[in-house]
Structures are given as C-alpha cells and as structure tokens.
Design a protein around this motif. Structure first.
Motif, PDB file in Angstrom:
ATOM      1  N   SER A   1       0.849  -1.192   0.000  1.00  0.00           N
ATOM      2  CA  SER A   1       0.000   0.000   0.000  1.00  0.00           C
ATOM      3  C   SER A   1       0.880   1.235   0.000  1.00  0.00           C
ATOM      4  O   SER A   1       1.979   1.236   0.552  1.00  0.00           O
ATOM      5  CB  SER A   1      -0.940   0.009   1.202  1.00  0.00           C
ATOM      6  OG  SER A   1      -0.198   0.066   2.399  1.00  0.00           O
ATOM      7  N   PHE A   2       0.362   2.278  -0.612  1.00  0.00           N
ATOM      8  CA  PHE A   2       1.117   3.512  -0.721  1.00  0.00           C
ATOM      9  C   PHE A   2       0.730   4.448   0.427  1.00  0.00           C
ATOM     10  O   PHE A   2      -0.391   4.949   0.489  1.00  0.00           O
ATOM     11  CB  PHE A   2       0.844   4.172  -2.075  1.00  0.00           C
ATOM     12  CG  PHE A   2       1.354   5.568  -2.134  1.00  0.00           C
ATOM     13  CD1 PHE A   2       2.684   5.842  -1.830  1.00  0.00           C
ATOM     14  CD2 PHE A   2       0.529   6.615  -2.450  1.00  0.00           C
ATOM     15  CE1 PHE A   2       3.164   7.132  -1.857  1.00  0.00           C
ATOM     16  CE2 PHE A   2       1.001   7.914  -2.485  1.00  0.00           C
ATOM     17  CZ  PHE A   2       2.317   8.171  -2.187  1.00  0.00           C
ATOM     18  N   THR A   3       1.661   4.615   1.356  1.00  0.00           N
ATOM     19  CA  THR A   3       1.409   5.489   2.509  1.00  0.00           C
ATOM     20  C   THR A   3       2.561   6.483   2.649  1.00  0.00           C
ATOM     21  O   THR A   3       2.816   6.993   3.737  1.00  0.00           O
ATOM     22  CB  THR A   3       1.288   4.655   3.808  1.00  0.00           C
ATOM     23  OG1 THR A   3       2.440   3.806   3.903  1.00  0.00           O
ATOM     24  CG2 THR A   3       0.032   3.817   3.814  1.00  0.00           C
ATOM     25  N   GLY A   4       3.257   6.755   1.508  1.00  0.00           N
ATOM     26  CA  GLY A   4       4.498   7.525   1.541  1.00  0.00           C
ATOM     27  C   GLY A   4       4.395   8.921   2.117  1.00  0.00           C
ATOM     28  O   GLY A   4       5.387   9.491   2.549  1.00  0.00           O
ATOM     29  N   PHE A   5       3.176   9.488   2.125  1.00  0.00           N
ATOM     30  CA  PHE A   5       3.050  10.860   2.609  1.00  0.00           C
ATOM     31  C   PHE A   5       2.695  10.929   4.093  1.00  0.00           C
ATOM     32  O   PHE A   5       2.597  12.017   4.650  1.00  0.00           O
ATOM     33  CB  PHE A   5       2.009  11.627   1.794  1.00  0.00           C
ATOM     34  CG  PHE A   5       2.520  12.071   0.466  1.00  0.00           C
ATOM     35  CD1 PHE A   5       3.506  13.038   0.377  1.00  0.00           C
ATOM     36  CD2 PHE A   5       2.020  11.522  -0.701  1.00  0.00           C
ATOM     37  CE1 PHE A   5       3.985  13.453  -0.848  1.00  0.00           C
ATOM     38  CE2 PHE A   5       2.494  11.933  -1.933  1.00  0.00           C
ATOM     39  CZ  PHE A   5       3.483  12.895  -2.003  1.00  0.00           C
ATOM     40  N   PRO A  57       4.316   6.414  10.096  1.00  0.00           N
ATOM     41  CA  PRO A  57       3.717   6.038  11.392  1.00  0.00           C
ATOM     42  C   PRO A  57       3.881   7.132  12.441  1.00  0.00           C
ATOM     43  O   PRO A  57       2.969   7.360  13.246  1.00  0.00           O
ATOM     44  CB  PRO A  57       4.486   4.766  11.762  1.00  0.00           C
ATOM     45  CG  PRO A  57       4.859   4.169  10.438  1.00  0.00           C
ATOM     46  CD  PRO A  57       5.159   5.341   9.542  1.00  0.00           C
ATOM     47  N   ALA A  58       5.013   7.834  12.424  1.00  0.00           N
ATOM     48  CA  ALA A  58       5.224   8.923  13.390  1.00  0.00           C
ATOM     49  C   ALA A  58       4.228  10.065  13.145  1.00  0.00           C
ATOM     50  O   ALA A  58       3.676  10.639  14.081  1.00  0.00           O
ATOM     51  CB  ALA A  58       6.657   9.445  13.293  1.00  0.00           C
ATOM     52  N   LYS A  59       3.981  10.330  11.862  1.00  0.00           N
ATOM     53  CA  LYS A  59       3.018  11.376  11.497  1.00  0.00           C
ATOM     54  C   LYS A  59       1.599  10.951  11.909  1.00  0.00           C
ATOM     55  O   LYS A  59       0.792  11.783  12.348  1.00  0.00           O
ATOM     56  CB  LYS A  59       3.100  11.624   9.989  1.00  0.00           C
ATOM     57  CG  LYS A  59       2.158  12.682   9.464  1.00  0.00           C
ATOM     58  CD  LYS A  59       2.619  14.076   9.819  1.00  0.00           C
ATOM     59  CE  LYS A  59       1.692  15.128   9.211  1.00  0.00           C
ATOM     60  NZ  LYS A  59       2.025  16.467   9.717  1.00  0.00           N
ATOM     61  N   GLU A  60       1.307   9.660  11.766  1.00  0.00           N
ATOM     62  CA  GLU A  60      -0.012   9.154  12.175  1.00  0.00           C
ATOM     63  C   GLU A  60      -0.231   9.415  13.667  1.00  0.00           C
ATOM     64  O   GLU A  60      -1.311   9.849  14.082  1.00  0.00           O
ATOM     65  CB  GLU A  60      -0.113   7.648  11.912  1.00  0.00           C
ATOM     66  CG  GLU A  60      -0.263   7.285  10.458  1.00  0.00           C
ATOM     67  CD  GLU A  60      -0.455   5.798  10.291  1.00  0.00           C
ATOM     68  OE1 GLU A  60      -1.567   5.370  10.005  1.00  0.00           O
ATOM     69  OE2 GLU A  60       0.534   5.041  10.463  1.00  0.00           O
ATOM     70  N   LEU A  61       0.779   9.131  14.468  1.00  0.00           N
ATOM     71  CA  LEU A  61       0.679   9.375  15.914  1.00  0.00           C
ATOM     72  C   LEU A  61       0.431  10.860  16.188  1.00  0.00           C
ATOM     73  O   LEU A  61      -0.389  11.226  17.036  1.00  0.00           O
ATOM     74  CB  LEU A  61       1.970   8.928  16.619  1.00  0.00           C
ATOM     75  CG  LEU A  61       2.161   7.431  16.799  1.00  0.00           C
ATOM     76  CD1 LEU A  61       3.583   7.130  17.243  1.00  0.00           C
ATOM     77  CD2 LEU A  61       1.162   6.883  17.816  1.00  0.00           C
ATOM     78  N   GLN A  62       1.139  11.693  15.441  1.00  0.00           N
ATOM     79  CA  GLN A  62       1.015  13.140  15.632  1.00  0.00           C
ATOM     80  C   GLN A  62      -0.388  13.619  15.250  1.00  0.00           C
ATOM     81  O   GLN A  62      -1.021  14.373  15.997  1.00  0.00           O
ATOM     82  CB  GLN A  62       2.068  13.843  14.767  1.00  0.00           C
ATOM     83  CG  GLN A  62       2.144  15.346  15.006  1.00  0.00           C
ATOM     84  CD  GLN A  62       2.959  16.042  13.923  1.00  0.00           C
ATOM     85  OE1 GLN A  62       3.835  15.440  13.290  1.00  0.00           O
ATOM     86  NE2 GLN A  62       2.655  17.298  13.690  1.00  0.00           N
ATOM     87  N   VAL A  63      -0.886  13.141  14.102  1.00  0.00           N
ATOM     88  CA  VAL A  63      -2.230  13.539  13.651  1.00  0.00           C
ATOM     89  C   VAL A  63      -3.282  13.072  14.667  1.00  0.00           C
ATOM     90  O   VAL A  63      -4.178  13.823  15.044  1.00  0.00           O
ATOM     91  CB  VAL A  63      -2.525  12.956  12.243  1.00  0.00           C
ATOM     92  CG1 VAL A  63      -3.993  13.111  11.887  1.00  0.00           C
ATOM     93  CG2 VAL A  63      -1.652  13.633  11.198  1.00  0.00           C
ATOM     94  N   GLY A  64      -3.153  11.818  15.120  1.00  0.00           N
ATOM     95  CA  GLY A  64      -4.100  11.292  16.105  1.00  0.00           C
ATOM     96  C   GLY A  64      -4.112  12.108  17.382  1.00  0.00           C
ATOM     97  O   GLY A  64      -5.173  12.484  17.893  1.00  0.00           O
TER      98      GLY A  64
END
Ligand SMILES: [Zn+2]
Length: 237
Positions: free
Chosen positions: A44-48, A51-58
């Motif tokens: 899957s393409f998640t390049g943008f 995981p660190a950004k996901e934590l930050q957004v959450g």
C-alpha cells in the motif's frame, strides 16, 4: 581508474531552481515508496504519512473529536470496561505496541470511528444498541482494523499524490506562481473523518474477525450487530 565528480552545469542548475522543482523532489521521491502493510500483507502507498506522522495527527485530532462528539462519557464503569476489551483486542493485532486509546463518547447517536495512531471511539448510543460484549468487541475490532491497515495514511497519501501531480503539471505548463508544497498539506488536513472506500471497509471487517477470533469471541457477532443496526430504525437511544 578515472573518477570525476559530476557537476551540474550552471545553466541547468539555474533552470531547476527557477522552476522550483527542487522543493518538490522529496515529495516526488515519497511517491515511489510503497510498503507491505503488516496487517493486510498488501502493498500500500502510505508515503506521505509515516507512522510517526499518524501518531502526531491522532494526538492533535483527539481532543477535537472528543469535543465534537459530546465529550467523554464520564460513567464510572463503561469507559474502563470498553478500554479493557479494546486493549485486549489490540494486543492481538499486528500493532500491539501502539499507544491504543479507547474512548466512550457521550453521544446518543450510534457511531464508532478511529483516528490514525491507535485512537478508537465508540458512542454510548452504540453501547446501548449492542446486545452483548461480543457485538461491542466486533465494532472495536473493525475500528482497530482501520488503524492497523493504515487506511487514513493510504487515503491521505493518494490525495497528496493527486494534488502533487496537478502541481507538477502546473510547473511544466507555467513556471510562474507555483504554489509551494506546504500548501498541499492543508488539502489533506480534514481527511480523518471522510468515509472509507468499500474495499477498506471489507478489509477492516476481515481484520476485525481475525482479532475477535484470536481474543476468543464469536466472530459472527460482527455480522449480528450489523443486522441489528439495520433493523433498528432509531439512530438515537
Ligand atoms: Zn469502517
């Protein structure tokens, strides 16, 4: 053996700078990054969105979600109960190390959703509609599946890539007035609450059944809750 450092001719260096492509290069390289998701096993393409950004957004969106959906349900027992079931289910997922956060929202609408980084929400309206613990576990497992499959990161990244593609076309056709890459970020800022695709919903169901089964619940409870929702006309309880 002859070696010679490659030096970009000055004229070309100037042209590249003038087209402002250099600023877009990191993003263009990110487009090429596809990785296998540990939960789904699919590329899957998640390049943008790392995981660190996901934590930050959450973490950034979490207080806003709680506020938008009536605050936390401050009953003594339910939040603790849901948290314990949720943590157990998440421990059977492919991402047990995430700082999972399970929140009961003081909202009478029947609703559940998740934010990237391990934030899962369930309304007290949904708790009232669920027939038993297994049905509640089914809903939580499905939402955990959205997190482990990194569906928000997928959606965010494909949107960013589309926007970036349009920007690059803009660069090629008109060198003047090219917006900076930082403007693209604003486009993706509100993606967390947009609906998922049908394929993503099916993927979350598949993962949810997996986590329920591992935790010892009857996976049929996921389907029985869906039927229950369909039968019940009232969305408010
Ligand atoms: Zn879903």
């Amino acid at each position: 053996m002859r070696r010679r450092a490659y030096i970009l001719p000055m004229k070309h260096a100037f042209e590249l700078t003038s087209f402002r492509l250099i600023g877009l290069l990191p993003a263009l390289l990110a487009v090429a990054a596809c990785s296998a998701n540990p939960a789904t096993g699919k590329q899957s393409f998640t390049g943008f969105m790392s995981p660190a950004k996901e934590l930050q957004v959450g973490a950034e969106e979490h207080p806003k979600m709680v506020k938008q959906f009536g605050g936390q349900f401050d009953d003594q027992d339910w939040p603790k109960y849901v948290r314990e079931i949720g943590q157990e289910l998440a421990s059977y997922s492919e991402m047990p190390e995430l700082p999972w956060t399970f929140t009961v929202l003081n909202d009478t609408q029947v609703n559940a959703f998740a934010l990237p980084g391990g934030y899962v929400y369930i309304t007290r309206g949904l708790l009232a509609l669920a027939s038993d613990e297994a049905e509640m576990a089914g809903v939580l497992s499905h939402e955990i599946g959205h997190v482990t499959a990194r569906h928000t990161a997928q959606r965010y990244s494909s949107t960013m890539a589309t926007n970036l593609g349009l920007q690059v076309l803009g660069v090629l056709s008109n060198a003047a007035g090219v917006p900076g890459a930082e403007n693209i970020a604003a486009v993706g800022a509100n993606l967390a609450l947009k609906s998922y695709s049908r394929d993503q919903e099916l993927e979350s169901d598949m993962l949810g059944v997996r986590y329920m089964t591992r935790a010892g619940y009857d996976p049929d409870a996921m389907a029985s809750f869906s039927r229950n929702c369909g039968r019940t006309n009232a969305s408010k309880v």
